[in-house]
Design an enzyme around this catalytic site. Structure first.
Site, PDB file in Angstrom:
ATOM      1  N   LEU A 145     -12.535  -1.010  -3.262  1.00 10.19           N
ATOM      2  CA  LEU A 145     -11.615  -1.550  -2.243  1.00 10.19           C
ATOM      3  C   LEU A 145     -12.029  -2.975  -1.870  1.00 10.19           C
ATOM      4  CD1 LEU A 145     -10.906   1.574   0.021  1.00 10.19           C
ATOM      5  CD2 LEU A 145      -9.644   0.756  -1.985  1.00 10.19           C
ATOM      6  N   ASP A 167     -18.979   1.234  -5.903  1.00 14.00           N
ATOM      7  CA  ASP A 167     -19.104  -0.036  -6.619  1.00 14.00           C
ATOM      8  C   ASP A 167     -19.634   0.221  -8.024  1.00 14.00           C
ATOM      9  OD1 ASP A 167     -19.711  -2.588  -7.462  1.00 14.00           O
ATOM     10  OD2 ASP A 167     -20.681  -3.182  -5.577  1.00 14.00           O
ATOM     11  N   LEU A 174     -10.371   0.237 -15.374  1.00 10.98           N
ATOM     12  CA  LEU A 174      -9.570  -0.942 -15.009  1.00 10.98           C
ATOM     13  C   LEU A 174     -10.241  -1.803 -13.943  1.00 10.98           C
ATOM     14  CD1 LEU A 174      -7.127   1.658 -14.958  1.00 10.98           C
ATOM     15  CD2 LEU A 174      -5.870  -0.436 -15.386  1.00 10.98           C
ATOM     16  N   THR A 232     -19.239  -7.742 -11.761  1.00  9.29           N
ATOM     17  CA  THR A 232     -18.289  -6.623 -11.827  1.00  9.29           C
ATOM     18  C   THR A 232     -17.831  -6.370 -13.257  1.00  9.29           C
ATOM     19  OG1 THR A 232     -17.518  -6.931  -9.574  1.00  9.29           O
ATOM     20  CG2 THR A 232     -15.996  -5.857 -11.087  1.00  9.29           C
ATOM     21  N   THR A 266      -7.640  -7.772 -21.482  1.00 12.94           N
ATOM     22  CA  THR A 266      -6.617  -8.803 -21.327  1.00 12.94           C
ATOM     23  C   THR A 266      -6.430  -9.613 -22.606  1.00 12.94           C
ATOM     24  OG1 THR A 266      -6.131 -10.849 -20.146  1.00 12.94           O
ATOM     25  CG2 THR A 266      -8.442 -10.310 -20.378  1.00 12.94           C
ATOM     26  N   ASP A 267      -5.263 -10.220 -22.759  1.00 11.01           N
ATOM     27  CA  ASP A 267      -5.028 -11.127 -23.893  1.00 11.01           C
ATOM     28  C   ASP A 267      -5.791 -12.440 -23.724  1.00 11.01           C
ATOM     29  OD1 ASP A 267      -3.502 -12.227 -21.829  1.00 11.01           O
ATOM     30  OD2 ASP A 267      -1.671 -12.443 -23.005  1.00 11.01           O
ATOM     31  N   GLU A 268      -6.302 -12.700 -22.500  1.00 12.55           N
ATOM     32  CA  GLU A 268      -6.979 -13.989 -22.271  1.00 12.55           C
ATOM     33  C   GLU A 268      -8.271 -14.123 -23.065  1.00 12.55           C
ATOM     34  OE1 GLU A 268      -7.111 -15.541 -18.343  1.00 12.55           O
ATOM     35  OE2 GLU A 268      -5.113 -14.818 -17.856  1.00 12.55           O
ATOM     36  N   TYR A 309     -13.358 -15.855 -15.971  1.00 14.08           N
ATOM     37  CA  TYR A 309     -12.719 -14.522 -15.993  1.00 14.08           C
ATOM     38  C   TYR A 309     -12.594 -14.025 -17.434  1.00 14.08           C
ATOM     39  CZ  TYR A 309      -8.876 -11.156 -16.346  1.00 14.08           C
ATOM     40  OH  TYR A 309      -8.103 -10.072 -16.674  1.00 14.08           O
ATOM     41  N   SER A 357     -15.822 -13.188 -19.081  1.00 11.88           N
ATOM     42  CA  SER A 357     -16.419 -11.913 -18.631  1.00 11.88           C
ATOM     43  C   SER A 357     -15.690 -10.729 -19.264  1.00 11.88           C
ATOM     44  CB  SER A 357     -16.426 -11.822 -17.103  1.00 11.88           C
ATOM     45  OG  SER A 357     -15.108 -11.684 -16.587  1.00 11.88           O
ATOM     46  N   LYS A 358     -14.374 -10.832 -19.418  1.00 15.10           N
ATOM     47  CA  LYS A 358     -13.628  -9.727 -20.045  1.00 15.10           C
ATOM     48  C   LYS A 358     -13.973  -9.652 -21.535  1.00 15.10           C
ATOM     49  CE  LYS A 358     -10.896  -7.314 -18.419  1.00 15.10           C
ATOM     50  NZ  LYS A 358     -10.984  -6.032 -17.680  1.00 15.10           N
TER      51      LYS A 358
HETATM   52  P1  NAD Z   1      -6.542  -6.055  -9.393  1.00 12.20           P
HETATM   53  O1  NAD Z   1      -7.394  -7.201  -9.007  1.00 12.20           O
HETATM   54  O2  NAD Z   1      -5.203  -5.875  -8.768  1.00 12.20           O
HETATM   55  O3  NAD Z   1      -7.337  -4.684  -9.146  1.00 12.20           O
HETATM   56  C1  NAD Z   1      -8.685  -4.537  -9.463  1.00 12.20           C
HETATM   57  C2  NAD Z   1      -9.207  -3.291  -8.746  1.00 12.20           C
HETATM   58  O4  NAD Z   1     -10.585  -3.147  -9.073  1.00 12.20           O
HETATM   59  C3  NAD Z   1      -9.104  -3.372  -7.218  1.00 12.20           C
HETATM   60  O5  NAD Z   1      -8.594  -2.180  -6.689  1.00 12.20           O
HETATM   61  C4  NAD Z   1     -10.554  -3.573  -6.776  1.00 12.20           C
HETATM   62  O6  NAD Z   1     -10.842  -3.046  -5.493  1.00 12.20           O
HETATM   63  C5  NAD Z   1     -11.317  -2.859  -7.880  1.00 12.20           C
HETATM   64  N1  NAD Z   1     -12.678  -3.352  -8.033  1.00 12.20           N
HETATM   65  C6  NAD Z   1     -13.073  -4.665  -8.111  1.00 12.20           C
HETATM   66  N2  NAD Z   1     -14.416  -4.738  -8.201  1.00 12.20           N
HETATM   67  C7  NAD Z   1     -14.879  -3.458  -8.197  1.00 12.20           C
HETATM   68  C8  NAD Z   1     -16.175  -2.894  -8.261  1.00 12.20           C
HETATM   69  N3  NAD Z   1     -17.278  -3.669  -8.347  1.00 12.20           N
HETATM   70  N4  NAD Z   1     -16.303  -1.542  -8.247  1.00 12.20           N
HETATM   71  C9  NAD Z   1     -15.200  -0.743  -8.145  1.00 12.20           C
HETATM   72  N5  NAD Z   1     -13.947  -1.237  -8.048  1.00 12.20           N
HETATM   73  C10 NAD Z   1     -13.789  -2.578  -8.079  1.00 12.20           C
HETATM   74  O7  NAD Z   1      -6.433  -6.120 -10.970  1.00 12.20           O
HETATM   75  P2  NAD Z   1      -5.213  -5.723 -11.932  1.00 12.20           P
HETATM   76  O8  NAD Z   1      -4.335  -6.893 -12.090  1.00 12.20           O
HETATM   77  O9  NAD Z   1      -4.675  -4.434 -11.515  1.00 12.20           O
HETATM   78  O10 NAD Z   1      -6.021  -5.555 -13.306  1.00 12.20           O
HETATM   79  C11 NAD Z   1      -6.595  -4.299 -13.653  1.00 12.20           C
HETATM   80  C12 NAD Z   1      -7.293  -4.447 -14.995  1.00 12.20           C
HETATM   81  O11 NAD Z   1      -6.335  -4.831 -15.978  1.00 12.20           O
HETATM   82  C13 NAD Z   1      -8.370  -5.519 -15.007  1.00 12.20           C
HETATM   83  O12 NAD Z   1      -9.434  -5.035 -15.797  1.00 12.20           O
HETATM   84  C14 NAD Z   1      -7.714  -6.722 -15.654  1.00 12.20           C
HETATM   85  O13 NAD Z   1      -8.658  -7.489 -16.337  1.00 12.20           O
HETATM   86  C15 NAD Z   1      -6.763  -6.036 -16.620  1.00 12.20           C
HETATM   87  N6  NAD Z   1      -5.534  -6.789 -16.950  1.00 12.20           N
HETATM   88  C16 NAD Z   1      -4.736  -7.317 -15.954  1.00 12.20           C
HETATM   89  C17 NAD Z   1      -3.554  -7.959 -16.297  1.00 12.20           C
HETATM   90  C18 NAD Z   1      -2.612  -8.512 -15.244  1.00 12.20           C
HETATM   91  O14 NAD Z   1      -1.631  -9.177 -15.601  1.00 12.20           O
HETATM   92  N7  NAD Z   1      -2.827  -8.273 -13.972  1.00 12.20           N
HETATM   93  C19 NAD Z   1      -3.193  -8.086 -17.647  1.00 12.20           C
HETATM   94  C20 NAD Z   1      -4.043  -7.560 -18.632  1.00 12.20           C
HETATM   95  C21 NAD Z   1      -5.207  -6.898 -18.265  1.00 12.20           C
HETATM   96  O1  DAU Z   2      -2.718 -12.655 -19.464  1.00 10.78           O
HETATM   97  C1  DAU Z   2      -3.227 -11.607 -18.701  1.00 10.78           C
HETATM   98  C2  DAU Z   2      -3.815 -12.133 -17.417  1.00 10.78           C
HETATM   99  O2  DAU Z   2      -2.711 -12.516 -16.590  1.00 10.78           O
HETATM  100  C3  DAU Z   2      -4.691 -11.114 -16.698  1.00 10.78           C
HETATM  101  O3  DAU Z   2      -5.795 -10.823 -17.497  1.00 10.78           O
HETATM  102  C4  DAU Z   2      -5.157 -11.666 -15.339  1.00 10.78           C
HETATM  103  O4  DAU Z   2      -5.896 -10.683 -14.654  1.00 10.78           O
HETATM  104  C5  DAU Z   2      -3.922 -12.032 -14.536  1.00 10.78           C
HETATM  105  O5  DAU Z   2      -4.310 -12.596 -13.301  1.00 10.78           O
HETATM  106  C6  DAU Z   2      -3.040 -13.015 -15.311  1.00 10.78           C
HETATM  107  O6  DAU Z   2      -3.703 -14.304 -15.438  1.00 10.78           O
HETATM  108  P1  DAU Z   2      -2.917 -15.680 -15.264  1.00 10.78           P
HETATM  109  O7  DAU Z   2      -3.896 -16.721 -14.923  1.00 10.78           O
HETATM  110  O8  DAU Z   2      -2.000 -15.934 -16.403  1.00 10.78           O
HETATM  111  O9  DAU Z   2      -1.994 -15.283 -13.974  1.00 10.78           O
HETATM  112  P2  DAU Z   2      -1.605 -16.122 -12.670  1.00 10.78           P
HETATM  113  O10 DAU Z   2      -0.520 -15.353 -11.985  1.00 10.78           O
HETATM  114  O11 DAU Z   2      -2.784 -16.535 -11.882  1.00 10.78           O
HETATM  115  O12 DAU Z   2      -0.945 -17.455 -13.282  1.00 10.78           O
HETATM  116  C7  DAU Z   2       0.184 -17.396 -14.126  1.00 10.78           C
HETATM  117  C8  DAU Z   2       0.529 -18.812 -14.518  1.00 10.78           C
HETATM  118  O13 DAU Z   2       1.001 -19.511 -13.353  1.00 10.78           O
HETATM  119  C9  DAU Z   2      -0.662 -19.622 -15.020  1.00 10.78           C
HETATM  120  O14 DAU Z   2      -0.220 -20.513 -16.032  1.00 10.78           O
HETATM  121  C10 DAU Z   2      -1.119 -20.426 -13.799  1.00 10.78           C
HETATM  122  C11 DAU Z   2       0.156 -20.655 -13.045  1.00 10.78           C
HETATM  123  N1  DAU Z   2       0.067 -20.724 -11.564  1.00 10.78           N
HETATM  124  C12 DAU Z   2      -0.602 -19.724 -10.930  1.00 10.78           C
HETATM  125  C13 DAU Z   2      -0.722 -19.733  -9.533  1.00 10.78           C
HETATM  126  C14 DAU Z   2      -1.482 -18.638  -8.824  1.00 10.78           C
HETATM  127  C15 DAU Z   2       0.686 -21.749 -10.866  1.00 10.78           C
HETATM  128  O15 DAU Z   2       1.337 -22.630 -11.463  1.00 10.78           O
HETATM  129  N2  DAU Z   2       0.575 -21.747  -9.508  1.00 10.78           N
HETATM  130  C16 DAU Z   2      -0.109 -20.782  -8.818  1.00 10.78           C
HETATM  131  O16 DAU Z   2      -0.188 -20.885  -7.551  1.00 10.78           O
END
Ligand code: NAD
Ligand code: DAU
Length: 357
Positions: free
Chosen positions: A43, A67, A89, A108, A138-140, A163, A166-167
């Site tokens: 959380l 944690d 996740l 983390t 992630t694709d990153e 980020y 680390s992934k």
């Molecule tokens: P998020 O930040 O919304 O959620 C992350 C969750 O992990 C939160 O509930 C947080 O409390 C929990 N967490 C963080 N540190 C922790 C710890 N030390 N111990 C236990 N719980 C912990 O993230 P999300 O966007 O839901 O992403 C989930 C997963 O999917 C991540 O691994 C992310 O890399 C991956 N992912 C995200 C996206 C995206 O577009 N959001 C795309 C591809 C992959």
């Molecule tokens: O590709 C998967 C990833 O997508 C996940 O692994 C990450 O957890 C998730 O956060 C996301 O990463 P991005 O960096 O692509 O997402 P974000 O929403 O932060 O940004 C999307 C695009 O928009 C990026 O090119 C940066 C830009 N951006 C973002 C913010 C927050 C802006 O232009 N202005 C903003 O204020």
């Protein structure tokens, strides 16, 4: 084909109170009444039990606050619960935060993942079959594309942000535990998700929140960066399919075949918001403000998900325009959720992140 035995599976889902995790928990808790699902989440600012209000009373669901960086706590949790499988996740997920505080991401995303791998290896070492460790990535990790091409499962890793580094590191550890110890491990690498319960630090929910409140919409650089957007519930369905059917040691890319420049996406969002808020067409777009670019900003992501489509039969279900409208509706209908997550520390983060840009 169902890869692992179905009945009474005890499943640990980490990060289930976050954006994607809450959709995965909801899908599994509803679809698999015979599974016992334990959601482990620290959380952090991104984790919110309000995301799981409709699930919390289900008899096959338990929440544990904890944690993943705390190795002795994780070992004890595995010893008590005797998990059959893990869907991992939990992570620090926001690129901008990783630029300000990389070490938190190492702790983390890398150490936390290795703690889970160690606990799983030690608990399951007598018999790795019937157990599975699934890492949601992630694709990153693949870095950035130029104007053409797509990421496939064999694209070399080339992360640029703390980020994504680390992934990438955690993906390498997951593969190392498969190759070295024989742990049944699978990984999926997904593109940008969007949908309900997305924390408003990310582009789409942040922009919805700002448009609603007549605040500027910060666009990094020229807004020409491209992301490949996928409906979060389609990602959760893909995780279900991969978890149950992928071969041990395999990797799948997940994506929407849905590339948008940030600026085009924001114009579409502004159009939808004008309609929903009864504003004159073009009103919300006046809030667009170009700000200093993100350091190391990847230009373009695009996922080739044909392996997943061909081998496991998954396809995305929603068109982007429809999904974005549904997302806007959710945020406008859930004002209380948005108010809760944007109170307190959010304001401090917002000021630090945006006032100096
Ligand atoms: P998020 O930040 O919304 O959620 C992350 C969750 O992990 C939160 O509930 C947080 O409390 C929990 N967490 C963080 N540190 C922790 C710890 N030390 N111990 C236990 N719980 C912990 O993230 P999300 O966007 O839901 O992403 C989930 C997963 O999917 C991540 O691994 C992310 O890399 C991956 N992912 C995200 C996206 C995206 O577009 N959001 C795309 C591809 C992959
Ligand atoms: O590709 C998967 C990833 O997508 C996940 O692994 C990450 O957890 C998730 O956060 C996301 O990463 P991005 O960096 O692509 O997402 P974000 O929403 O932060 O940004 C999307 C695009 O928009 C990026 O090119 C940066 C830009 N951006 C973002 C913010 C927050 C802006 O232009 N202005 C903003 O204020």
């Amino acid at each position: 084909m169902e890869f692992i035995r179905m009945a009474n599976k005890k499943l640990l889902i980490t990060g289930g109170a976050g954006f994607i995790g809450s959709h995965v928990v909801r899908l599994f808790a509803n679809k698999y009444p015979n599974y016992q699902i334990v959601n482990l989440d620290k959380l952090t600012y991104a984790g919110n039990l309000e995301n799981l209000k409709d699930v919390e009373k289900k008899s096959n669901y338990t929440f544990v606050k904890g944690d993943i960086v705390d190795a002795s706590f994780i070992n004890e949790l595995f010893a008590i619960h005797k998990f059959d499988s893990v869907i991992h996740l939990a992570a620090e997920s926001h690129v901008d935060r990783s630029i300000s505080n990389p070490l938190e991401f190492v702790m983390t995303n890398v150490i936390g993942t290795v703690n889970l791998l160690n606990a799983a290896k030690n608990e399951w070492k007598e018999n790795f079959s019937d157990h599975r460790f699934y890492h949601v990535s992630t694709d990153e990790v693949y870095g950035t594309l130029g104007e053409t091409g797509m990421f496939t499962e064999t694209t070399a890793y080339d992360p640029h942000s703390p980020y994504s580094a680390s992934k990438a590191s955690s993906d390498h550890f997951v593969r190392a535990y498969h190759d070295t110890y024989g742990l049944d491990a699978v990984i999926s690498n997904c593109s940008n998700n969007y949908g309900s319960h997305h924390f408003p630090e990310k582009l789409i929910p942040l922009s919805i929140h700002n448009i609603k409140n007549n605040k500027s919409i910060p666009i990094y650089g020229k807004g020409e960066n491209i992301r490949d957007w996928l409906w979060v519930e389609d990602h959760a369905r893909a995780i279900d399919v991969v978890f149950h059917n992928a071969k041990s040691g395999s990797t799948y890319n997940i994506g929407g075949h849905n590339e948008w420049t940030n600026i085009d996406l924001i114009h579409l969002l502004c159009k939808i918001m004008d309609k929903k808020l009864n504003r004159a067409e073009g009103e919300s777009a006046k809030l667009i403000t170009y700000v200093k670019d993100r350091a190391g900003h990847d230009l373009r992501y695009a996922i080739d998900s044909s392996k997943l489509q061909k081998e496991l039969g998954w396809t995305p279900s929603l068109q982007f325009e429809e999904g974005l409208e549904k997302t806007v509706d959710w945020y406008l209908d859930n004002e209380e959720w948005l108010n809760h997550v944007t109170s307190g520390n959010y304001k401090k983060y917002y000021e630090e992140q945006y006032t100096k840009r």
